[in-house]
Enzyme design. Structure first.
Site, PDB file in Angstrom:
ATOM      1  N   THR A   1       3.899  21.943  -4.275  1.00 19.15           N
ATOM      2  CA  THR A   1       4.066  21.329  -2.955  1.00 19.15           C
ATOM      3  C   THR A   1       5.274  21.872  -2.187  1.00 19.15           C
ATOM      4  O   THR A   1       5.344  21.712  -0.964  1.00 19.15           O
ATOM      5  CB  THR A   1       4.197  19.800  -3.077  1.00 19.15           C
ATOM      6  OG1 THR A   1       5.298  19.502  -3.931  1.00 19.15           O
ATOM      7  CG2 THR A   1       2.929  19.184  -3.613  1.00 19.15           C
ATOM      8  N   ASP A   2       6.221  22.506  -2.889  1.00 18.96           N
ATOM      9  CA  ASP A   2       7.449  22.933  -2.194  1.00 18.96           C
ATOM     10  C   ASP A   2       7.167  23.913  -1.057  1.00 18.96           C
ATOM     11  O   ASP A   2       7.772  23.817   0.013  1.00 18.96           O
ATOM     12  CB  ASP A   2       8.423  23.595  -3.179  1.00 18.96           C
ATOM     13  CG  ASP A   2       9.008  22.618  -4.185  1.00 18.96           C
ATOM     14  OD1 ASP A   2       8.749  21.412  -4.072  1.00 18.96           O
ATOM     15  OD2 ASP A   2       9.734  23.064  -5.098  1.00 18.96           O
TER      16      ASP A   2
ATOM     17  N   SER B   1       5.782  26.788  -6.983  1.00 19.59           N
ATOM     18  CA  SER B   1       5.644  27.341  -5.630  1.00 19.59           C
ATOM     19  C   SER B   1       6.922  27.963  -5.069  1.00 19.59           C
ATOM     20  O   SER B   1       6.833  28.773  -4.140  1.00 19.59           O
ATOM     21  CB  SER B   1       5.004  26.343  -4.674  1.00 19.59           C
ATOM     22  OG  SER B   1       5.893  25.349  -4.265  1.00 19.59           O
TER      23      SER B   1
ATOM     24  N   THR C   1       3.279  21.626  -9.639  1.00 20.49           N
ATOM     25  CA  THR C   1       3.343  20.391 -10.441  1.00 20.49           C
ATOM     26  C   THR C   1       1.961  19.930 -10.884  1.00 20.49           C
ATOM     27  O   THR C   1       1.796  19.394 -11.981  1.00 20.49           O
ATOM     28  CB  THR C   1       4.042  19.281  -9.615  1.00 20.49           C
ATOM     29  OG1 THR C   1       5.370  19.709  -9.338  1.00 20.49           O
ATOM     30  CG2 THR C   1       4.093  17.971 -10.358  1.00 20.49           C
TER      31      THR C   1
HETATM   32  N1  ASP Z   1       8.486  22.355  -7.583  1.00 24.47           N
HETATM   33  C1  ASP Z   1       7.073  22.134  -7.605  1.00 24.47           C
HETATM   34  C2  ASP Z   1       6.367  23.334  -7.003  1.00 24.47           C
HETATM   35  O1  ASP Z   1       6.357  23.452  -5.800  1.00 24.47           O
HETATM   36  C3  ASP Z   1       6.759  20.919  -6.834  1.00 24.47           C
HETATM   37  C4  ASP Z   1       5.304  20.577  -6.739  1.00 24.47           C
HETATM   38  O2  ASP Z   1       4.419  21.285  -7.132  1.00 24.47           O
HETATM   39  O3  ASP Z   1       5.047  19.490  -6.219  1.00 24.47           O
HETATM   40  O4  ASP Z   1       5.812  24.115  -7.723  1.00 24.47           O
END
Ligand code: ASP
Length: 327
Positions: free
Chosen positions: A89-90, A57, A15
């Site tokens: 973050t995932d 991710s 993200t």
């Molecule tokens: N879905 C996103 C990822 O993990 C969420 C994020 O980056 O916060 O790439």
């Protein structure tokens, strides 16, 4: 005189590198906006940028994690003083813990990301990126293992976890709390992690699985894993580390096949222990040969088992490595 620190910024996507379109959907960019921030903290930090990946991710695998590890090992011979990795973050906690287990480095390695994409109101990407650089450039950050910096908190890769789908304060360390905070750009530490030896690996194996226990769970999923391909299994057990008794024969079949099984708790706080002595209780599970892994959540225990098996650990070596979060 200000000492300019050489900080390597490894961008991997997530993200933090995305934008919201007119329909409000968050989409990847062909050009990562965070990777254009080369003048951030100019005069104090010399930023070396490496756009290794541009992946959401959920697309990240241990293969990419190993490439990031190898890039950081190379950086230590290039005069780099600290490393910041931007990541979705995932699965951020899994990459961070993989690096924590496998890197020999004493230089600070900091993983960060964002909950709001680059053009959203209140975007946290640039803020977190700058805070992560501040932490990576600070001498007090050495020898702390791999850290996760988000929302002005410094967490250990070993224990941090994503706890909220959208909130900027999503990263929390259950049971122990963060090891430090970032106040107006300056890191302050108030806890220290017990060091662990790194496990150097040059390849990663596959087919290490993670299952979560639930009331009424039966043998179906365990029997589905009873194949030659399966290399290891982590189970998020109930409470202090217990399983429904109907699963036990299937678990025994997996053990008889030589598949190592690690038990953690599905609880958010605390850890798996051999406390209960009833059918399916932790005491019986330990006697059967399940390895109780303290302190780690399921996804981290899976990374640890994958690293251990990739390093060729078996028998007592594997059991002692897995039985504690610190080894
Ligand atoms: N879905 C996103 C990822 O993990 C969420 C994020 O980056 O916060 O790439």
């Amino acid at each position: 005189m200000t000492v300019v620190k050489n900080i390597l910024a490894i961008h991997t996507g997530g993200t933090i590198s995305m934008s919201q379109n007119e329909q409000g959907e968050v989409v990847p960019n062909s050009e990562n906006p965070i990777a254009q921030q080369e003048t951030i903290l100019e005069g104090r930090v010399h930023l070396v940028t490496d756009e290794m990946f541009n992946l959401p991710s959920p697309h990240m695998t241990p293969v990419e994690m190993l490439k990031i590890k190898q890039r950081i090992v190379a950086a230590e011979t290039e005069g780099i003083d600290g490393v910041v990795i931007t990541h979705g973050t995932d699965t951020l906690e899994e990459t961070a813990y993989f690096l924590d287990l496998t890197l020999p480095s004493t230089i600070p390695v900091v993983v960060t990301g964002a909950m709001r994409s680059s053009n959203e109101v209140g975007t946290d990407g640039l803020y977190n990126f700058r805070a992560a650089i501040e932490v990576a450039a600070d001498d007090s950050s050495r020898d702390n293992g791999v850290m996760v910096v988000m929302n002005d908190e410094i967490h250990t890769a070993r224990y941090v976890t994503k706890t909220h789908t959208t909130n900027v304060s999503t990263f929390r360390t259950p049971t122990f709390g963060p090891i430090g905070i970032v106040a107006k750009g300056r890191p302050a530490y108030f806890q220290q992690l017990i060091r662990q030896a790194n496990t150097d690996i040059d390849h990663v194996i596959d087919h290490v699985y993670l299952l979560k226990a639930y009331a009424g769970m039966d043998a179906t999923l365990f029997d589905a894993l009873n194949t030659d391909e399966t290399k290891g299994l982590v189970i998020e057990g109930l409470g202090a580390g217990n399983l429904p008794p109907i699963t036990l024969p299937a678990l025994q079949r997996l053990l008889d096949r030589g598949i190592p099984i690690v038990l953690v708790s599905r609880c958010y706080n605390g850890f798996a222990e051999d406390i209960y002595d009833y059918q399916g209780g932790g005491i019986e599970l330990r006697k059967m040969g399940l390895m109780l892994c303290q302190g780690l959540n399921g996804q981290k225990a899976r990374i640890k088992l994958l690293v251990a098996l990739s390093a060729g650990f078996t028998g007592d070596r594997l059991a002692s490595f897995m039985s504690t979060a610190v080894s």
